[in-house]
Write a protein that holds these residues in place. Structure first.
Motif, PDB file in Angstrom:
ATOM      1  N   LEU A   1       6.070 -30.581   8.412  1.00 45.54           N
ATOM      2  CA  LEU A   1       5.288 -29.939   9.440  1.00 45.54           C
ATOM      3  C   LEU A   1       5.556 -28.572   9.126  1.00 45.54           C
ATOM      4  CD1 LEU A   1       5.973 -32.046  12.337  1.00 45.54           C
ATOM      5  CD2 LEU A   1       3.147 -31.858  10.617  1.00 45.54           C
ATOM      6  N   GLU A   2       4.460 -27.582   9.853  1.00 45.21           N
ATOM      7  CA  GLU A   2       4.734 -25.652  10.383  1.00 45.21           C
ATOM      8  C   GLU A   2       4.477 -25.451  11.483  1.00 45.21           C
ATOM      9  OE1 GLU A   2       4.872 -23.213   6.912  1.00 45.21           O
ATOM     10  OE2 GLU A   2       3.137 -21.885   8.408  1.00 45.21           O
ATOM     11  N   LYS A   3       5.500 -25.205  12.404  1.00 44.74           N
ATOM     12  CA  LYS A   3       5.499 -24.662  14.124  1.00 44.74           C
ATOM     13  C   LYS A   3       5.565 -23.282  13.920  1.00 44.74           C
ATOM     14  CE  LYS A   3       4.765 -28.094  16.744  1.00 44.74           C
ATOM     15  NZ  LYS A   3       4.938 -28.855  17.751  1.00 44.74           N
ATOM     16  N   ARG A   4       4.845 -22.658  15.419  1.00 43.51           N
ATOM     17  CA  ARG A   4       5.094 -20.907  15.667  1.00 43.51           C
ATOM     18  C   ARG A   4       4.948 -21.114  16.949  1.00 43.51           C
ATOM     19  NH1 ARG A   4       1.679 -17.395  17.276  1.00 43.51           N
ATOM     20  NH2 ARG A   4       1.644 -14.621  16.767  1.00 43.51           N
ATOM     21  N   PHE A   5       5.916 -20.244  17.228  1.00 41.07           N
ATOM     22  CA  PHE A   5       6.124 -20.476  18.800  1.00 41.07           C
ATOM     23  C   PHE A   5       6.461 -18.979  18.873  1.00 41.07           C
ATOM     24  CE2 PHE A   5       8.219 -23.814  17.035  1.00 41.07           C
ATOM     25  CZ  PHE A   5       8.167 -24.930  18.428  1.00 41.07           C
ATOM     26  N   VAL A   6       5.481 -18.412  20.302  1.00 39.28           N
ATOM     27  CA  VAL A   6       5.763 -17.129  20.589  1.00 39.28           C
ATOM     28  C   VAL A   6       7.439 -17.017  21.625  1.00 39.28           C
ATOM     29  CG1 VAL A   6       4.980 -15.043  22.119  1.00 39.28           C
ATOM     30  CG2 VAL A   6       3.731 -16.526  20.492  1.00 39.28           C
ATOM     31  N   LEU A   7       8.094 -16.011  21.485  1.00 35.20           N
ATOM     32  CA  LEU A   7       8.837 -16.225  22.388  1.00 35.20           C
ATOM     33  C   LEU A   7       8.923 -15.365  23.911  1.00 35.20           C
ATOM     34  CD1 LEU A   7      11.612 -15.842  19.471  1.00 35.20           C
ATOM     35  CD2 LEU A   7      10.360 -18.204  20.765  1.00 35.20           C
ATOM     36  N   GLY A   8       7.763 -15.867  24.401  1.00 38.57           N
ATOM     37  CA  GLY A   8       7.718 -15.206  25.943  1.00 38.57           C
ATOM     38  C   GLY A   8       7.641 -16.093  27.213  1.00 38.57           C
ATOM     39  N   PRO A   9       7.067 -15.776  27.300  1.00 39.86           N
ATOM     40  CA  PRO A   9       7.140 -16.279  29.458  1.00 39.86           C
ATOM     41  C   PRO A   9       6.834 -17.963  28.952  1.00 39.86           C
ATOM     42  CG  PRO A   9       6.297 -13.483  29.547  1.00 39.86           C
ATOM     43  CD  PRO A   9       5.993 -14.423  28.401  1.00 39.86           C
ATOM     44  N   SER A  10       5.637 -18.181  28.335  1.00 39.28           N
ATOM     45  CA  SER A  10       5.269 -19.582  28.484  1.00 39.28           C
ATOM     46  C   SER A  10       6.539 -20.615  27.779  1.00 39.28           C
ATOM     47  CB  SER A  10       3.920 -19.835  27.796  1.00 39.28           C
ATOM     48  OG  SER A  10       4.472 -18.849  25.967  1.00 39.28           O
ATOM     49  N   LEU A  11       7.421 -19.709  27.000  1.00 40.68           N
ATOM     50  CA  LEU A  11       8.450 -20.335  26.255  1.00 40.68           C
ATOM     51  C   LEU A  11       9.591 -20.240  27.251  1.00 40.68           C
ATOM     52  CD1 LEU A  11       8.480 -22.477  24.236  1.00 40.68           C
ATOM     53  CD2 LEU A  11       9.799 -20.822  22.422  1.00 40.68           C
ATOM     54  N   GLY A  12       9.344 -19.898  28.373  1.00 39.07           N
ATOM     55  CA  GLY A  12      10.602 -19.103  28.914  1.00 39.07           C
ATOM     56  C   GLY A  12      11.603 -18.420  28.173  1.00 39.07           C
TER      57      GLY A  12
END
Length: 264
Positions: A69-80
């Motif tokens: 699997l490949e997953k993308r995460f934006v390290l902003g407010p939505s991720l705390g």
């Protein structure tokens, strides 16, 4: 990693990054149904990634479940998190058959380091270095000097004469010299400078001791034909400035910090 011999896991690898992120590209960790090994930087990013890994583990081993699997995460407010960067993670199931490849990948990610000397400071240093990203080759002319219980990625070697081990060090090894005698120390320094003259592949050569010891060594090296520029390649005394304690554990911390500053 030996746990993989009897239990499947999922690797989480930092496949790509953009901007400010907790760990660099290529960093990876193992996630088991209960427990994990390594870290991709902690925080909510790692929490979410581990949840995805365990969800993948819980699926039956169908062809679809075995696909990475490949997953993308934006390290902003939505991720705390407020790093502001982007991390792309690669998740893949692994088992016993993958152990050799994972061990090779882990070893390759470690920086080679040769430690000459198994005395009190040497032992303290090995304890510290075993927790850091170094593949340590621990060398002494006394074969009875090494402890019975070794640490991770520490390779012990008896070499007599001790300087003979310099010739086959892994290219780009960092070298620390702290044998039980000044004569052995000088022999190892000479072997390192000769190799550096020939191959220029030892980015750091550190010699334990006082400024007085190094002044004496430098004079003897000049008598043997080494230039000032060649002598300047040796770091002595060793350790980051400002740490004044002489206890082996204090010296070990100061030296380890200096090693981490050496550019790759």
């Amino acid at each position: 990693m030996q746990r993989l011999q009897y239990e499947a896991a999922v690797t989480i690898t930092v496949h790509n990054t953009q901007g400010s992120v907790p760990r660099e590209k290529g960093t990876w960790m193992l996630v088991f149904a209960q427990g994990e090994w390594g870290t991709i930087g902690g925080g909510h990013l790692e929490f979410e990634a581990m949840a995805s890994a365990r969800a993948l583990l819980s699926k039956a081993e169908t062809a679809q479940a075995l696909e990475p699997l490949e997953k993308r995460f934006v390290l902003g407010p939505s991720l705390g998190q407020c790093c502001g960067g982007v991390v792309v993670l690669h998740l893949a199931r692994v088992s016993a058959q993958d152990v050799p490849g994972l061990q090779h990948a882990h070893r390759r990610s470690l920086r080679p380091l040769a430690l000459f000397g198994g005395g009190h400071v040497g032992k303290a240093l090995v304890r510290v270095l075993s927790t850091l990203p170094f593949a340590v080759r621990w060398i002494d002319s006394r074969d009875e000097i090494f402890p019975q219980d070794l640490y991770a990625h520490i390779e012990c070697e008896h070499s007599n004469p001790v300087q003979a081990a310099v010739s086959d060090l892994v290219p780009n090894s960092l070298v620390l010299i702290m044998s039980f005698s000044h004569a052995e120390d000088l022999d190892v320094v000479i072997a390192c400078l000769l190799r550096q003259r020939d191959k220029a592949d030892l980015p750091y050569v550190g010699l334990i001791g006082s400024a007085t010891k190094w002044a004496s060594f430098r004079s003897r090296l000049r008598e043997r034909g080494f230039s000032d520029a060649e002598c300047d390649h040796v770091t002595s005394p060793i350790g980051v400035p400002g740490v004044h304690g002489k206890e082996p554990e204090v010296i070990a911390i100061a030296v380890a910090a200096q090693l981490l500053q050496v550019e790759k």
